[in-house]
Write an enzyme that holds these catalytic residues in place. Structure first.
Site, short mmCIF file in Angstrom:
data_model
loop_
_atom_site.label_atom_id
_atom_site.label_comp_id
_atom_site.label_asym_id
_atom_site.label_seq_id
_atom_site.Cartn_x
_atom_site.Cartn_y
_atom_site.Cartn_z
N LYS A 54 -49.94 11.52 64.36
CA LYS A 54 -50.27 13.25 64.68
C LYS A 54 -48.76 13.68 63.50
O LYS A 54 -48.25 12.87 63.27
CB LYS A 54 -49.37 13.79 65.73
CG LYS A 54 -50.87 13.47 66.90
CD LYS A 54 -52.08 14.44 66.51
CE LYS A 54 -52.98 13.80 67.10
NZ LYS A 54 -52.93 13.23 68.91
C1 PLP Z 1 -53.82 13.28 69.51
C2 PLP Z 1 -54.99 14.26 70.65
C3 PLP Z 1 -54.79 14.37 72.45
C4 PLP Z 1 -54.52 13.66 73.10
O1 PLP Z 1 -52.73 13.20 72.57
P1 PLP Z 1 -51.82 11.91 73.01
O2 PLP Z 1 -50.15 11.80 72.87
O3 PLP Z 1 -52.61 10.90 72.39
O4 PLP Z 1 -52.40 11.71 74.71
C5 PLP Z 1 -55.66 15.65 72.34
N1 PLP Z 1 -56.48 16.69 71.78
C6 PLP Z 1 -56.10 16.58 70.76
C7 PLP Z 1 -57.31 16.85 69.39
C8 PLP Z 1 -55.52 15.34 70.10
O5 PLP Z 1 -55.74 15.06 68.06
#
Ligand code: PLP
Length: 392
Positions: free
Chosen positions: A195
């Site tokens: 992210k």
């Molecule tokens: C990364 C992501 C998540 C989940 O995040 P985590 O921190 O990996 O649990 C949920 N929704 C979307 C669209 C994502 O890209």
């Protein structure tokens, strides 16, 4: 004795370009070492500081941090009282966490097809999916491109629904000049390494008031509420979702750099458009993302392959790019076509727009440490692979 075989000339090493990579600076590494030596490594002062800074970032709204983005959405649904017998509207084009959390609380996801241009949930189709059991909507800002917040919240208000914004990918994006997280209902962020900022693993939930913040803390850690020196009460079933201070320290090193990171992402996205607009690349017929340079944080740059014109499957395109030293990704396969969801009744053809995009979408490398030369290399290789695979 025969002479040894001549050694083949070594090809100049081109470093492998992954589709993403976090940028962690030396000050953050040193800060993490300090936390490790401090004697307090799990949730503590760094978690509090990160929550306070995220709250400032989100216009003063209460924010709590957790050990994933997934659990923040599950907890938001629990705070909203969503459970068995309820329905939650969401998109089939997301990381599977988005709808898994609905199943996790015992409710049923109701998928709504996407708008093939934005690749986000098609708001024109949402109202038709609302029924007596609907309690919430979970929109997803795919690749960081925000879902229209004005229309979304107008629909939610009209039908008295809660909104859990899955803003895992849109930290630093804006809507009408306001940061995502600074308005709306529940807003969920992820700080997974892919992210735009990371805490290694982790997430944050923006809530509406102190009552919800207190519930979020209870769901985060075994339902425990402490008071005084020895007071402890448990009123609800909570899980184990707290973030460590080590992870929070990583986040504290990342947060001040979000503007710079996203600016670099924007520049690279501009370079992609410029190069993909050139005649040879344009002739490939790739589907490009919306040219948004005001609201998106450019979490990803995703193209949609022209499946009717290609003699190669996406996996083969990925394999050839991999062989050329370029990493790509698929974000994501359609959720409703996973075995778990098929068992619950969904099938091929239910959401044709999402299915077509999901079959052909390809994430190209994009991260702050990349250079324009890297983008040139990606577009050159992609053009070479696809040109050779075009049907006559
Ligand atoms: C990364 C992501 C998540 C989940 O995040 P985590 O921190 O990996 O649990 C949920 N929704 C979307 C669209 C994502 O890209």
């Amino acid at each position: 004795m025969p002479a040894p075989a001549p050694v083949a000339p070594v090809k100049p090493a081109v470093p492998y370009l992954p589709f993403t990579r976090p940028t962690i600076d030396d000050a953050t590494v040193a800060g993490v070492a300090d936390v490790l030596r401090s004697g307090w490594i799990t949730s503590g002062p760094n978690v509090k500081e990160l929550e306070a800074k995220l709250s400032v970032y989100c216009g003063g709204r209460p924010v709590r941090v957790f050990n994933s983005g997934t659990c923040t959405m599950e907890i938001a649904l629990r705070i909203a009282g969503v459970g068995p017998g309820h329905e939650v509207i969401t998109t089939p084009l997301s990381w599977v966490a988005t709808s898994n959390v609905v199943l996790e609380v015992g409710a049923r996801p109701v998928f709504v097809d996407i708008d093939p241009v934005t690749r986000n949930i098609d708001l024109d189709r949402v109202e038709a999916a609302i029924g007596p059991a609907t309690r919430a909507i979970i929109p997803v800002d795919l690749a960081g491109l925000p879902v229209d917040r004005d229309r979304l919240h107008a629909i939610a208000k009209k039908h008295n629904l809660r909104v859990v914004e899955d803003a895992a990918q849109s930290f630093g994006s804006t809507w009408n000049g306001k940061k995502i997280g600074a308005c709306g209902d529940f807003v969920s962020f992820s700080f997974h390494p892919n992210k735009n900022i990371t805490t290694i693993e982790g997430g944050a939930l923006v809530v509406n008031d102190e009552r919800e913040a207190k519930l979020a803390e209870q769901y985060r850690l075994q339902g425990v509420v402490r008071s005084g020196f020895d007071g402890m009460e448990v009123e609800l079933v909570g899980g184990k979702f707290n973030l460590t201070d080590v992870a929070a320290r990583v986040g504290l090193g990342q947060l001040p750099r979000i503007g710079e990171f996203n600016e670099q992402r924007r520049e690279l996205a501009r370079a992609y458009f410029e190069l993909l607009d050139a005649p040879t690349a344009k002739a490939l017929g790739l589907g490009l993302p919306p040219r948004d340079f005001t609201s998106t944080n450019w979490h990803m740059f995703q193209v949609v392959l022209p499946e009717e014109r290609l003699a190669l499957k996406r996996a083969e395109v990925m394999a050839q790019l991999h062989a050329a030293g370029i990493g790509t990704g698929v974000h994501y396969p359609a959720i409703h076509l996973f075995a778990l969801y098929r068992r619950l009744g969904w099938k091929d053809g239910d959401f044709p727009q999402a299915e077509k995009v999901c079959r052909n979408i390809l994430t190209l490398p994009l991260f702050p440490a990349m250079t324009r030369a890297d983008v040139v290399r990606v577009v050159d290789e992609l053009t070479a692979v696809l040109s050779a695979a075009l049907k006559a």
